[in-house]
Scaffold this motif. Structure first.
Motif: not given
Length: 277
Positions: A151, A243-244
């Motif tokens: 990530y 994603t956020e």
């Protein structure tokens, strides 16, 4: 006078507690610092260091004599023992500033509710990602200028510990903070890979991010002794921030009147931790 309030800092020897002690002294407060071993605490001159073990609330009571406000950092993963601590604090002090977190885990929710019922004036600090989390990369950066993890696109606004401490000191020594809950972040949202790049720029040595699988990261963290629920929580949060991305707040500047420090400023303050010998 507000600036001469007598403060007890619980958790004074950690990264955050040390900053609260130092910034409180700078603000003119009288500071008592709780430590399990005062002889090795290494806290700033001017702080009265006292022996306290939160597992023994009796050790806390004497440290509260004459204290008006308490900074409370709870080092345990459950709320067990907190009722006795809060009873001792409420019997002597009138204000508590509690270091919670943006995640507000189950035990933190329980502690916040206990504090709300205690009758104390209260302020909750809910920091998001700490810039100091980057120190977990320091060994790899010193050794090979590579950080490996999942990530890399997870984005967050890293918070300098000095800014959290500055907000805490305002709440401890000033008025107008009773009942407030402060969501605290740094001023800019950066991905993990971008943070690594900033570190390289500051230390003058290119540092790169190397993406690995979440499964490999999980296995490595478990091998290091992390509890499985903590590992899964960290990886889940990082995946969500891909994603956020977590947004920055203006709370530090709103409370202190000074803009929050950038991640680059934090790295500059700690650059020696990342430089090869």
């Amino acid at each position: 006078m507000a600036g001469r309030r007598r403060i007890l800092v619980i958790g004074a020897t950690g990264t955050i507690g040390r900053q609260v002690v130092a910034r409180s002294l700078e603000a003119g407060a009288e500071v008592r610092a709780a430590a399990r071993d005062p002889e090795t605490a290494g806290l700033p001159d001017g702080a009265e260091v006292v022996r306290v073990d939160l597992a023994d609330p009796n050790s806390l009571r004497a440290s509260l004599d004459g204290i008006e406000a308490v900074f409370l950092l709870w080092p345990f993963a459950t709320a067990e023992g907190m009722p006795a601590v809060l009873d001792a604090v409420a019997a002597r002090a009138r204000r508590v500033v509690y270091l919670s977190s943006a995640a507000v885990r189950d035990h933190e929710q329980r502690i916040e509710r206990m504090i709300e019922r205690s009758g104390l004036e209260r302020t909750f600090l809910r920091p998001h990602a700490f810039a100091a989390n980057a120190l977990r990369w320091a060994g790899r950066i010193r050794a090979e200028a590579v950080v490996r993890g999942p990530y890399g696109a997870a984005a967050m606004p890293p918070l300098h510990e000095r800014d959290l401490a500055a907000v805490a000191v305002r709440a401890l020594t000033g008025d107008g903070h009773d009942g407030a809950t402060y969501e605290l972040t740094g001023p800019e949202t950066l991905t993990q890979a971008e943070q690594v790049g900033v570190i390289g720029e500051v230390i003058g040595r290119p540092v790169r991010w190397e993406e690995t699988s979440p499964r490999a990261a999980r296995r490595r963290m478990l091998d290091l002794g992390w509890p499985p629920e903590a590992v899964d929580g960290v990886l889940r949060a990082q995946a969500g921030m891909v994603t956020e991305p977590a947004a920055a707040t203006a709370t530090v500047e709103e409370v202190t009147g000074a803009p929050a420090r950038t991640f680059r400023a934090w790295v500059t303050d700690h650059a020696d931790r990342f430089r090869a010998p």
